[in-house]
Design a protein around this motif. Structure first.
Motif, mmCIF file in Angstrom:
data_model
loop_
_atom_site.group_PDB
_atom_site.id
_atom_site.type_symbol
_atom_site.label_atom_id
_atom_site.label_comp_id
_atom_site.label_asym_id
_atom_site.label_seq_id
_atom_site.Cartn_x
_atom_site.Cartn_y
_atom_site.Cartn_z
ATOM 1 N N MET A 1 6.904 -72.384 1.459
ATOM 2 C CA MET A 1 6.797 -72.130 2.898
ATOM 3 C C MET A 1 5.324 -72.150 3.294
ATOM 4 S SD MET A 1 8.389 -68.959 5.093
ATOM 5 C CE MET A 1 10.043 -69.554 4.870
ATOM 6 N N SER A 2 5.035 -72.610 4.469
ATOM 7 C CA SER A 2 3.654 -72.680 4.927
ATOM 8 C C SER A 2 3.112 -71.271 5.130
ATOM 9 C CB SER A 2 3.602 -73.448 6.250
ATOM 10 O OG SER A 2 4.290 -72.725 7.247
ATOM 11 N N PRO A 3 1.789 -71.124 5.209
ATOM 12 C CA PRO A 3 1.207 -69.798 5.415
ATOM 13 C C PRO A 3 1.680 -69.128 6.692
ATOM 14 C CG PRO A 3 -0.464 -71.357 4.690
ATOM 15 C CD PRO A 3 0.778 -72.152 4.973
ATOM 16 N N ARG A 4 2.016 -69.928 7.696
ATOM 17 C CA ARG A 4 2.510 -69.337 8.932
ATOM 18 C C ARG A 4 4.011 -69.114 8.829
ATOM 19 N NH1 ARG A 4 2.680 -71.855 15.021
ATOM 20 N NH2 ARG A 4 3.078 -69.889 16.105
ATOM 21 N N GLU A 5 4.431 -67.875 8.988
ATOM 22 C CA GLU A 5 5.837 -67.529 8.845
ATOM 23 C C GLU A 5 6.535 -67.572 10.203
ATOM 24 O OE1 GLU A 5 7.423 -66.727 6.050
ATOM 25 O OE2 GLU A 5 5.739 -66.647 4.660
ATOM 26 N N LEU A 6 7.834 -67.814 10.176
ATOM 27 C CA LEU A 6 8.664 -67.655 11.360
ATOM 28 C C LEU A 6 9.288 -66.269 11.263
ATOM 29 C CD1 LEU A 6 9.862 -68.934 13.919
ATOM 30 C CD2 LEU A 6 11.759 -69.760 12.512
ATOM 31 N N ASP A 7 8.950 -65.391 12.205
ATOM 32 C CA ASP A 7 9.350 -63.986 12.112
ATOM 33 C C ASP A 7 10.799 -63.801 12.548
ATOM 34 O OD1 ASP A 7 6.875 -63.224 11.182
ATOM 35 O OD2 ASP A 7 6.072 -62.919 13.195
ATOM 36 N N VAL A 8 11.704 -64.313 11.725
ATOM 37 C CA VAL A 8 13.134 -64.245 11.995
ATOM 38 C C VAL A 8 13.825 -63.639 10.776
ATOM 39 C CG1 VAL A 8 15.215 -65.612 12.389
ATOM 40 C CG2 VAL A 8 13.098 -66.222 13.553
ATOM 41 N N VAL A 9 14.847 -62.818 11.021
ATOM 42 C CA VAL A 9 15.669 -62.251 9.961
ATOM 43 C C VAL A 9 17.109 -62.688 10.204
ATOM 44 C CG1 VAL A 9 16.401 -60.123 8.809
ATOM 45 C CG2 VAL A 9 14.108 -60.255 9.831
ATOM 46 N N PRO A 10 17.777 -63.252 9.157
ATOM 47 C CA PRO A 10 17.292 -63.540 7.810
ATOM 48 C C PRO A 10 16.158 -64.577 7.826
ATOM 49 C CG PRO A 10 19.682 -63.712 7.925
ATOM 50 C CD PRO A 10 19.193 -63.639 9.324
ATOM 51 N N ARG A 470 11.506 -56.573 15.530
ATOM 52 C CA ARG A 470 11.834 -57.483 16.630
ATOM 53 C C ARG A 470 13.320 -57.835 16.604
ATOM 54 N NH1 ARG A 470 10.346 -62.148 17.167
ATOM 55 N NH2 ARG A 470 9.910 -62.236 19.389
ATOM 56 N N HIS A 471 13.860 -58.021 15.404
ATOM 57 C CA HIS A 471 15.281 -58.347 15.284
ATOM 58 C C HIS A 471 16.135 -57.219 15.862
ATOM 59 C CE1 HIS A 471 18.855 -60.125 13.265
ATOM 60 N NE2 HIS A 471 19.247 -58.865 13.235
ATOM 61 N N ALA A 472 15.806 -55.973 15.538
ATOM 62 C CA ALA A 472 16.638 -54.846 15.959
ATOM 63 C C ALA A 472 16.445 -54.478 17.421
ATOM 64 C CB ALA A 472 16.336 -53.629 15.080
ATOM 65 N N LEU A 473 15.230 -54.638 17.931
ATOM 66 C CA LEU A 473 14.914 -54.154 19.274
ATOM 67 C C LEU A 473 14.777 -55.254 20.312
ATOM 68 C CD1 LEU A 473 12.320 -51.390 18.324
ATOM 69 C CD2 LEU A 473 14.768 -51.132 18.766
ATOM 70 N N GLY A 474 14.521 -56.498 19.863
ATOM 71 C CA GLY A 474 14.437 -57.597 20.807
ATOM 72 C C GLY A 474 13.031 -58.117 20.996
ATOM 73 N N PRO A 475 12.896 -59.192 21.773
ATOM 74 C CA PRO A 475 11.614 -59.911 21.865
ATOM 75 C C PRO A 475 10.567 -59.247 22.745
ATOM 76 C CG PRO A 475 13.230 -60.956 23.265
ATOM 77 C CD PRO A 475 13.965 -59.883 22.514
ATOM 78 N N PHE A 476 10.909 -58.142 23.421
ATOM 79 C CA PHE A 476 9.944 -57.511 24.315
ATOM 80 C C PHE A 476 9.083 -56.466 23.615
ATOM 81 C CE2 PHE A 476 13.103 -59.163 27.286
ATOM 82 C CZ PHE A 476 12.301 -59.735 28.265
ATOM 83 N N VAL A 477 9.286 -56.238 22.312
ATOM 84 C CA VAL A 477 8.439 -55.263 21.618
ATOM 85 C C VAL A 477 7.017 -55.805 21.535
ATOM 86 C CG1 VAL A 477 10.342 -54.311 20.274
ATOM 87 C CG2 VAL A 477 8.974 -56.176 19.323
#
Length: 569
Positions: A1-10, A470-477
Motif C-alpha cells: 500500500m502507498s504511504p498515503r492511507e485511505l482512512d476507511v474501515v475495513p 470517523r467510521h463510528a461518528l461520521g465525516p463531520f468529526v
C-alpha cells in the motif's frame, strides 16, 4: 500500500493514492448506464444523504458513477471485489456484481472528507476485495427483544462495515422471538401474557431492508438444548422419566412429537427467510438432559443402534438435516457438542460454527479442535470466544491480532474451509444492562469486520483508531479526532455474566497523563460530541450519546484520581 492511507474501515486491500483530491459540488450527482445497477445507485444516494446531510440527484453525467463490468473475474479478485477510480472525471466504481458495487459505495461514503466547506475524496485507485466470504454478526432477540428499528440500525452498522450476514438467534430459555401460527403459545409468557415477537410482515420488512444493503439474514432455531421456554409451554416434549423429574432444559429427542414440533417450526422459518442456510443450534445439551433416563430415548437408541448419547444426538441432527434438505436449505450448528475426536455421523455439508472446545462437564473435549473439524471435511465459520463474544470475552489486543484462518490453528492446506467469521452479541435480559451494546458495538462491529476483510493486521494502531472514530461518528468529526484514545481503547470493557462493566478503560485512558490534563482532554472531546449532536451531524446519535456518558464517567474518575481516591465512582 502507498504511504498515503485511505482512512476507511475495513481497510482496503490496496489503495494507490496521489496527493490530489476529487472535489464535489453539491448536490452530489450519482448515476449508471445500466438499469440493473439501480439498487446500488439507490443505496449510494441514501448513504450520501444520511452521512453528509446533502441532497443527491440522479444524472446522466454523474460525479459518482457505478458500473457493472464484464472484465475477467481476476480484475476484481473476488465476486464481492471492486475497483474504485477517483480522478478528473469524478469517482467511478466498477465490479462484476451488485454486491461489489455496494461495498464500493460504502468506501466512497466512508472516504469522503469535508475540507474548506466542500466535500472531497482522495485521488487515485482502490482495488479491494474481501479475505473471507462469510462475514457475520449475530443478534439475540430471544433473550432481549430488539425493536425492528434497532435491528435496522444494526443492519446499517453491519453493512457499513461490509459484513454480509445477520444471524438472528430466535429461540432460547427465555422466549421465542418469532410469531408462530402453529404454536401460538410460544409467544406467551408463563402467565399467558403476550410477549414481543416479530410478525411475518416485520420479518419481510427486515429481510428486504437487509437485502438492499447486501446483508442476508440467517435464522437460528436452537434445538434440542436451551429449551426451557418450549418445555414450559409444551410439556409433552419433555423426556419420559419414571423416577424423578425430567429435564426442563433439553427436549426429548426420542419421540416423534419432538421431531414434528421441530419440523413444523423450521418450515415456518423457511417460509419467512429466503437465505439458503438455517442454523439449528445444537449446543450445550449436555448441561441438562434426561436422555439416559428417558424410556422414549432408550427405545429410539435401541431401534437406531445408537450406543452413546452423542450418537443419539447425531441421529436427531440427521433428521433435522433431512427436513432442511427437503426444503433446499443447508444445516448450520454450533460445534461444542460434536465429538470430532472420532468421525461423527453428521452430514459433511453441515456448516459448523466454532466458538470453543466445550468446557469441563459441558461436552466432548479430548481430541476436539477446530483443526479436527477441518480434517473431517467440514466447512467452518470461526466465532472463537476471545475474538467474537462481545460481552464477556472479547479483548482489544486479541481481536486486533486475530485472523479467522489462524486462531485457533488452521493448517494452510485447509484454510479455505474456514469461510469466515461471525461476531456475537448475546443479549442480556436486563434492558439496563443491554445499553452496554450501544457503546460497545459501534466499534466492535467494524474492528471485527476489518479482521474478516483484510487478513493483514493494522500496522499503525493510532491511524486505525482515528479512522475508526470517523467510521463510528461520521465525516463531520474534526481532522485527527480520536475518541478511542480518550475511551482507553477501540474495544470498550465487556459485560461479563452478571458482572456490570465500567463504561470505559479508565486506567488505559489516563495513561501517563495527569488527572487534570486528562480531564481537560475529556472536556474537549465532550465539546466535539456535543457539537455533532447540536448540529445534527452525527451518523448515529445513539453512539454519540453513549460516548458522552462514557466521557462524563471518565471525568468523574479523573476528579477522584486528582484527590487521591482510587476507587472508581
Amino acid at each position: 500500500m502507498s504511504p498515503r492511507e485511505l482512512d476507511v474501515v475495513p481497510r482496503p486491500r490496496r489503495a494507490d493514492l496521489d496527493e490530489g483530491a476529487v472535489r464535489f459540488e453539491t448536490p452530489f450527482t450519482v448515476g449508471t448506464a445500466d438499469e440493473d445497477v439501480d439498487p446500488a445507485v439507490t443505496l449510494l444516494s441514501e448513504l450520501l444523504e444520511r452521512e453528509t446531510n446533502e441532497r443527491v440527484d440522479r444524472s446522466d453525467d454523474p460525479d459518482l458513477s457505478l458500473v457493472i463490468s464484464d472484465d475477467p473475474s481476476s480484475a476484481f479478485d473476488d465476486p464481492e471485489g471492486y475497483v474504485l477510480e477517483a480522478g478528473e472525471d469524478g469517482v467511478v466504481v466498477r465490479s462484476a456484481t451488485i454486491d461489489g458495487l455496494r461495498h464500493g459505495c460504502q468506501t466512497v461514503v466512508g472516504g469522503l472528507d469535508r475540507h474548506d466547506g466542500s466535500w472531497q475524496f482522495p485521488a487515485g485507485e482502490v482495488h479491494d476485495w474481501p479475505a473471507t466470504r462469510w462475514r457475520g454478526f449475530m443478534l439475540d432477540p430471544a433473550r432481549g427483544f430488539l425493536s425492528v428499528e434497532r435491528v435496522k440500525r444494526r443492519i446499517d452498522q453491519a453493512a457499513r462495515a461490509k459484513l454480509n450476514r445477520l444471524h438472528l438467534h430466535l429461540i432460547d430459555h427465555e422466549s421465542y422471538a418469532l410469531e408462530s401460527e402453529a404454536f401460538p403459545e410460544l409467544n406467551r409468557g408463563p402467565d399467558g401474557e403476550q410477549r414481543p415477537s416479530y410478525s411475518p410482515a416485520e420479518i419481510d420488512e427486515l429481510v428486504e431492508y437487509a437485502a438492499r444493503r447486501g446483508v442476508e439474514i440467517l435464522p437460528e432455531i436452537d434445538v434440542p438444548g436451551h429449551a426451557s421456554h418450549v418445555l414450559e409451554t409444551y410439556p409433552e416434549l419433555r423426556c419420559t422419566v419414571e423416577d424423578g423429574e425430567p429435564s426442563d432444559r433439553t427436549l426429548c429427542i426420542g419421540t416423534s412429537a419432538t421431531h414434528e414440533f421441530v419440523e413444523t417450526l423450521l418450515e415456518e422459518v423457511i417460509e419467512l427467510f429466503p437465505f439458503e442456510t438455517v442454523h439449528v443450534g445444537g449446543d450445550e445439551w449436555a448441561m441438562g438432559h434426561s436422555w439416559d433416563e428417558c424410556s422414549a430415548c432408550r427405545e429410539r437408541m435401541d431401534r437406531e443402534g445408537s450406543e452413546t448419547l452423542a450418537e443419539h444426538f447425531y441421529g436427531f441432527v440427521r433428521r433435522v438435516d433431512e427436513t432442511l434438505e427437503a426444503n433446499d436449505r443447508r444445516l448450520m450448528l454450533w460445534n461444542d457438542q460434536i465429538d470430532v475426536a472420532g468421525s461423527p455421523d453428521i452430514p459433511r455439508d453441515a456448516l459448523v460454527q466454532f466458538w470453543r472446545v466445550a468446557g469441563k462437564g459441558r461436552g466432548p473435549v479430548e481430541g476436539c479442535s477446530l483443526e479436527r473439524f477441518l480434517e473431517e471435511e467440514f466447512e467452518v465459520v470461526n466465532s472463537y470466544v476471545y475474538a467474537a463474544y462481545v460481552n464477556g470475552w472479547i479483548s482489544e489486543e486479541y481481536v486486533l491480532g486475530w485472523e479467522p484462518r489462524s486462531r485457533p490453528s488452521v493448517p494452510d492446506a485447509r484454510s479455505e474451509q474456514v469461510i469466515g467469521g461471525e461476531l456475537l452479541a448475546w443479549e442480556p435480559s436486563s434492558e439496563e444492562t443491554r445499553e452496554y451494546f450501544e457503546r460497545a458495538l459501534p466499534s466492535a462491529i467494524p474492528v471485527f469486520a476489518d479482521r474478516l476483510w483484510n487478513a493483514d493486521p493494522a500496522a499503525d494502531r493510532s491511524s486505525f483508531s482515528t479512522a475508526l472514530t470517523r467510521h463510528a461518528l461520521g465525516p463531520f468529526v474534526p481532522e485527527g479526532f480520536d475518541v478511542y484514545r480518550e475511551l482507553g481503547g477501540t474495544i470498550l470493557p465487556t459485560e461479563g455474566e452478571n458482572v456490570p462493566s465500567p463504561p470505559a478503560h479508565a486506567h488505559r485512558s489516563l495513561g501517563d497523563r495527569t488527572p487534570r490534563d486528562a480531564r481537560d482532554d475529556y472536556e474537549e472531546a465532550l465539546e466535539t460530541l456535543r457539537a455533532l449532536s447540536d448540529s445534527d451531524e452525527a451518523v448515529y446519535p445513539e453512539t454519540v450519546a453513549a460516548y458522552r456518558r462514557c466521557l462524563e464517567w471518565l471525568a468523574e474518575v479523573a476528579d477522584r484520581e486528582r484527590r487521591g481516591v482510587i476507587d472508581r465512582p
